[in-house]
Design a protein around this motif. Structure first.
Motif, PDB file in Angstrom:
ATOM      1  N   UNK A  16      -4.034  -0.617   9.690  1.00 39.91           N
ATOM      2  CA  UNK A  16      -3.252   0.055   9.418  1.00 39.91           C
ATOM      3  C   UNK A  16      -2.388  -0.268   8.377  1.00 39.91           C
ATOM      4  N   UNK A  17      -2.182  -2.074   8.777  1.00 36.31           N
ATOM      5  CA  UNK A  17      -1.351  -1.753   7.847  1.00 36.31           C
ATOM      6  C   UNK A  17      -2.099  -2.653   7.422  1.00 36.31           C
ATOM      7  N   UNK A  18      -2.976  -3.284   7.519  1.00 38.79           N
ATOM      8  CA  UNK A  18      -3.851  -4.182   6.393  1.00 38.79           C
ATOM      9  C   UNK A  18      -4.379  -2.884   5.038  1.00 38.79           C
ATOM     10  N   UNK A  22      -3.073  -3.122   0.966  1.00 36.83           N
ATOM     11  CA  UNK A  22      -5.322  -3.248   0.393  1.00 36.83           C
ATOM     12  C   UNK A  22      -4.528  -2.049  -1.467  1.00 36.83           C
ATOM     13  N   UNK A  23      -3.988  -1.064  -0.287  1.00 35.19           N
ATOM     14  CA  UNK A  23      -4.020  -0.210  -1.547  1.00 35.19           C
ATOM     15  C   UNK A  23      -2.662  -0.195  -2.481  1.00 35.19           C
ATOM     16  N   UNK A  24      -2.037  -0.811  -2.502  1.00 34.56           N
ATOM     17  CA  UNK A  24      -0.293  -1.209  -2.636  1.00 34.56           C
ATOM     18  C   UNK A  24      -1.027  -2.381  -3.872  1.00 34.56           C
ATOM     19  N   UNK A  28      -1.325  -1.845  -7.813  1.00 38.65           N
ATOM     20  CA  UNK A  28      -0.577  -3.924  -8.635  1.00 38.65           C
ATOM     21  C   UNK A  28      -1.469  -3.697  -9.700  1.00 38.65           C
ATOM     22  N   UNK A  29      -2.489  -4.263  -9.378  1.00 40.79           N
ATOM     23  CA  UNK A  29      -3.458  -4.358 -10.402  1.00 40.79           C
ATOM     24  C   UNK A  29      -3.650  -3.299 -11.548  1.00 40.79           C
TER      25      UNK A  29
END
Length: 83
Positions: A16-18, A22-24, A28-29
């Motif tokens: 869940x943390x990963x 990844x979504x964050x 940002x990208x």
């Protein structure tokens, strides 16, 4: 007795943390790419229209009457040679 159910899911918080990280990173990208200036140059170096700050100054000086048309064209030629 659990019969094996529920055990082994202690690592699911990491998944869940990963996923959140990844979504964050994706957000940002997308924001950085859509902002335009991915070059990382100094502010005012390039504009969204592709003109450099030197070209903007030259245009302003010509508009103010500080340069003649011949001087303006010569300076444009010099700026274009640098590219």
């Amino acid at each position: 007795m659990m019969w094996g159910y529920g055990g082994g899911f202690d690592w699911m918080w990491l998944l869940g943390l990963l996923l959140v990280a990844g979504i964050a990173l994706l957000v940002v990208l997308i924001v950085r790419l859509s902002a335009g200036s991915g070059r990382g140059g100094p502010p005012g170096y390039g504009t969204s229209s592709g003109r450099t700050r030197a070209r903007e100054i030259l245009d302003e000086r010509f508009a103010k009457g500080e340069l003649t048309a011949d001087q303006y064209r010569e300076q444009l030629r010099v700026l274009d040679e640098d590219r």
